[in-house]
Design a protein around this motif. Structure first.
Motif, PDB file in Angstrom:
ATOM      1  N   ARG A   3     -97.283 -41.816  21.430  1.00  0.00           N
ATOM      2  CA  ARG A   3     -97.074 -42.983  21.901  1.00  0.00           C
ATOM      3  C   ARG A   3     -95.574 -43.374  22.514  1.00  0.00           C
ATOM      4  O   ARG A   3     -95.567 -44.034  23.605  1.00  0.00           O
ATOM      5  CB  ARG A   3     -97.333 -44.243  21.001  1.00  0.00           C
ATOM      6  CG  ARG A   3     -98.977 -44.354  20.601  1.00  0.00           C
ATOM      7  CD  ARG A   3     -99.841 -44.435  21.675  1.00  0.00           C
ATOM      8  NE  ARG A   3    -100.027 -45.725  22.417  1.00  0.00           N
ATOM      9  CZ  ARG A   3    -100.304 -46.392  23.516  1.00  0.00           C
ATOM     10  NH1 ARG A   3    -100.718 -45.226  24.194  1.00  0.00           N
ATOM     11  NH2 ARG A   3    -100.213 -47.490  24.085  1.00  0.00           N
TER      12      ARG A   3
ATOM     13  N   ARG B 260     -93.915 -41.059  23.810  1.00  0.00           N
ATOM     14  CA  ARG B 260     -93.927 -40.174  24.816  1.00  0.00           C
ATOM     15  C   ARG B 260     -93.089 -39.150  24.705  1.00  0.00           C
ATOM     16  O   ARG B 260     -92.019 -38.446  25.467  1.00  0.00           O
ATOM     17  CB  ARG B 260     -93.611 -40.981  26.378  1.00  0.00           C
ATOM     18  CG  ARG B 260     -94.747 -41.790  26.914  1.00  0.00           C
ATOM     19  CD  ARG B 260     -94.496 -42.414  27.965  1.00  0.00           C
ATOM     20  NE  ARG B 260     -95.480 -43.168  28.365  1.00  0.00           N
ATOM     21  CZ  ARG B 260     -95.668 -43.783  29.178  1.00  0.00           C
ATOM     22  NH1 ARG B 260     -94.889 -44.062  30.239  1.00  0.00           N
ATOM     23  NH2 ARG B 260     -96.865 -44.545  29.358  1.00  0.00           N
ATOM     24  N   CYS B 261     -92.828 -38.785  23.167  1.00  0.00           N
ATOM     25  CA  CYS B 261     -92.002 -37.685  22.857  1.00  0.00           C
ATOM     26  C   CYS B 261     -92.770 -36.364  22.781  1.00  0.00           C
ATOM     27  O   CYS B 261     -92.011 -35.237  23.104  1.00  0.00           O
ATOM     28  CB  CYS B 261     -91.279 -38.056  21.425  1.00  0.00           C
ATOM     29  SG  CYS B 261     -90.377 -39.416  21.214  1.00  0.00           S
TER      30      CYS B 261
ATOM     31  N   THR C  52     -96.942 -34.482  23.270  1.00  0.00           N
ATOM     32  CA  THR C  52     -98.540 -34.600  23.945  1.00  0.00           C
ATOM     33  C   THR C  52     -99.177 -34.322  22.659  1.00  0.00           C
ATOM     34  O   THR C  52     -98.794 -34.074  21.611  1.00  0.00           O
ATOM     35  CB  THR C  52     -98.638 -33.107  24.891  1.00  0.00           C
ATOM     36  OG1 THR C  52     -98.759 -32.112  24.130  1.00  0.00           O
ATOM     37  CG2 THR C  52     -97.738 -33.422  26.229  1.00  0.00           C
TER      38      THR C  52
END
Length: 193
Positions: A165, A167-168, A170
């Protein structure tokens, strides 16, 4: 991302940082092995595997050797890794040399094994250290204190969710990290403990 969701994601990500797992796990396993003296050994382990690596990462971020304390870019992780690895290797050697309880030395050696696996992968692909440490710690806890602790598995999933969430990482990077942590952590710990 909605504001409340973002706040939860940050709380889970920060709370599930590798240093937090290690800082709790090392003294706990030390206590399990040798009571109060074992807690002291666990704290020594935590200094070399959590405290010093955190300081190294913060120092590098301040000097702008990498982008921040999370070291998000894969290439930056390769630059940061030698300092972190040196701290963990030094702590491991010190604990073995001083004859720390087997449970504590097995923990740091298992952590070193997981870190080496993550480093090799990092040369080609970014993988979630948060997920690897969380799943590795949980697998070791379940090995030592019983499989009933696997009821905490949703916590590992939530930490992984937070990393996605924010975006660190996948989904694949989180899943591979969790698999490496569990697949290497508990077996190495059991073999060495």
């Amino acid at each position: 991302m909605p504001r409340g969701e973002a706040r939860w994601a940050w709380l889970l990500s920060d709370g599930g940082e590798p240093r937090n797992w290690i800082t709790l796990l090392a003294p706990l396993l030390g206590w399990h092995a040798n009571g109060w003296a074992g807690i002291g050994w666990g704290l020594i382990a935590a200094v070399f595997t959590a405290v010093l690596p955190t300081l190294i990462l913060r120092f590098g971020a301040r000097r702008q050797y990498w982008g921040g304390r999370d070291v998000r870019r894969r290439q930056d992780r390769i630059v940061a890794a030698p300092g972190v690895m040196a701290s963990v290797i030094t702590g491991t050697a010190l604990l073995y040399g001083l004859k720390a309880p087997a449970e504590v030395t097995a923990l740091v050696t298992a952590m070193l094994g997981v870190l080496l696996a993550l480093l090799v992968i990092t040369f080609f692909w970014k993988v979630s250290v948060h997920s690897a440490v969380a799943s590795g710690a949980l697998s070791i806890l379940a090995t030592v204190f019983g499989a009933w602790l696997l009821v905490l598995a949703p916590l590992v999933v939530l930490i992984g969710w937070s990393r996605i969430r924010l975006r660190c990482h996948t989904l694949g990077q989180v899943a591979v990290g969790a698999l490496i942590g569990a697949a290497a952590g508990a077996p190495l710990y059991t073999l060495l403990g």
